[in-house]
Design a protein around this motif. Structure first.
Motif, PDB file in Angstrom:
ATOM      1  N   GLN A  47      40.844  33.066  30.690  1.00  0.00           N
ATOM      2  CA  GLN A  47      40.737  34.489  30.999  1.00  0.00           C
ATOM      3  C   GLN A  47      41.032  35.344  29.773  1.00  0.00           C
ATOM      4  O   GLN A  47      40.378  36.364  29.547  1.00  0.00           O
ATOM      5  CB  GLN A  47      41.684  34.840  32.146  1.00  0.00           C
ATOM      6  N   ASP A 102      38.971  35.505  36.337  1.00  0.00           N
ATOM      7  CA  ASP A 102      39.169  34.696  37.537  1.00  0.00           C
ATOM      8  C   ASP A 102      40.269  35.355  38.370  1.00  0.00           C
ATOM      9  O   ASP A 102      41.448  35.029  38.239  1.00  0.00           O
ATOM     10  CB  ASP A 102      39.558  33.265  37.157  1.00  0.00           C
ATOM     11  N   SER A 154      43.580  28.109  32.974  1.00  0.00           N
ATOM     12  CA  SER A 154      42.868  29.258  33.531  1.00  0.00           C
ATOM     13  C   SER A 154      43.254  30.535  32.789  1.00  0.00           C
ATOM     14  O   SER A 154      42.386  31.361  32.466  1.00  0.00           O
ATOM     15  CB  SER A 154      43.194  29.413  35.019  1.00  0.00           C
ATOM     16  N   ALA A 193      42.614  33.072  40.411  1.00  0.00           N
ATOM     17  CA  ALA A 193      43.649  32.378  39.649  1.00  0.00           C
ATOM     18  C   ALA A 193      44.809  33.321  39.317  1.00  0.00           C
ATOM     19  O   ALA A 193      45.981  32.921  39.342  1.00  0.00           O
ATOM     20  CB  ALA A 193      43.064  31.788  38.370  1.00  0.00           C
TER      21      ALA A 193
END
Length: 349
Positions: A70, A76, A66, A79
């Motif tokens: 990003q 996100d 994640s 996250a």
């Protein structure tokens, strides 16, 4: 007007989590500091996620991927909140916790950089996180009691590229971008030497940290090389194996010195007037060579309690001695070649 969040990220926070690297950062030409500093912070946060053993490997992998997404432009917020809560809460070091809580600000700073710097930071963080992903895929859970070794030296060589050789590549590209004309020689040769510079430093880390890594199930010493010396990864846990494994250590140190010779040429390819760039390259070379000298002199190199780590006072001594010599290729070459010869003398004795 200066951005306060950016100033904190690339000032006090970077200093608190980077230790000796911050010394190198401070001597860099101004244009290189922000992209290199930000790349360090993002990679350090990713490394903290990947190495937090109290969190299940699958969960770490999810958060690591994640963060990579990003960095590459796919936001996100949920996250980021998880990273700060789930990983941050497990950190004994409060600075690491602050870093994880500052990822949103770091990504904002990344979005404000020039397109070329932004893409360079994205590339380096993506490659570094692939090295961390390799670790999580290749090795067992730290609490499993198992040890897994890499198979071939080529795997180790590729790993050292993913976690450090790519940094030398990134550093070289940043230098070309922000200090045009800084390097003498063929750019392809310079780039190749930059990669080998990074590999030299990572090979040094692998050998220095071998005892500690074995105890979390990671053997970076290739099994085909262990076989040549009648050793297994489990043997390396035994106190008496440090002496028996010295021939293997010496062979790998020899390969590392080949990389360091290229790092020396890389450093000396910078013109004498590029004092800041020279010092930023010179210090890691000299510290790495000092570490290798400690390693080949250490009869208990596999004991994690007897790690071959250079003392802070010796780091400051290197810094103090290097400044008056930095513009002289002859004196720098003599200094570094003497260090290499000293290491080789231990290997041959």
């Amino acid at each position: 007007m200066p951005d306060p969040a950016r100033a904190v990220l690339l000032g006090p926070l970077l200093k608190s989590v980077s230790r000796s690297f911050y010394i190198t950062m401070r001597v860099l030409p101004a244009g290189m500091r922000d992209p290199i500093g930000l790349a360090y912070l993002l990679a350090r946060a990713a490394d903290t996620i990947a190495d937090t053993s109290l969190i299940a490997p699958g969960q770490r992998m999810e958060l690591l991927l994640s963060l990579r997404n990003q960095v590459n432009g796919a936001p996100d917020e949920a996250a980021l909140t998880r990273m700060a809560a789930e990983v941050g809460s497990q950190q004994a070091d409060s600075d690491e916790k602050v870093l994880l809580e500052s990822l949103g600000a770091a990504l904002t700073v990344l979005s404000q950089m020039s397109e070329s710097d932004r893409e360079a930071v994205r590339d380096i963080v993506s490659t570094l996180t692939k090295g961390m992903e390799f670790d999580l895929h290749t090795f067992p859970d730290e609490s499993s009691g198992r040890i897994v070794a890499l198979r071939e030296f080529s795997e180790l060589d590729q790993y050292t590229y993913m976690v450090a050789g790519c940094v030398g590549e990134f550093w070289t590209k940043m230098t070309y971008a922000h200090v045009p004309g800084a390097f003498r020689g063929n750019p392809e040769v310079v780039l190749s030497r930059g990669i080998r510079f990074g590999k030299a430093l990572q090979m040094t880390n692998v050998l220095r940290d071998c005892g500690k890594d074995l105890r979390i199930g990671r053997c970076y010493l290739p099994s085909t090389m262990l076989d040549q010396f009648g050793l297994s990864p489990q043997d390396l846990l035994l106190p008496q194996t440090s002496l028996a494994a010295r021939p293997l250590l010496f062979e790998l140190v020899g390969k590392t010195l080949d990389h360091f010779r290229e790092a020396v040429e890389y450093t000396l390819s910078l013109p004498a007037f590029a004092i800041r760039l020279r010092l930023a390259c010179l210090w890691p070379v000299l510290i790495g060579l000092e570490t290798l000298l400690l390693l080949v002199s250490n009869d208990e190199w596999l004991d994690p309690a007897k790690v071959s780590k250079i003392r802070r006072g010796d780091v400051y001594r290197i810094i103090a001695f290097s400044v008056p010599l930095v513009a002289s290729n002859r004196l720098l070459r003599l200094w570094m070649e003497r260090r290499i010869s000293g290491i080789e003398g231990h290997i041959r004795s």
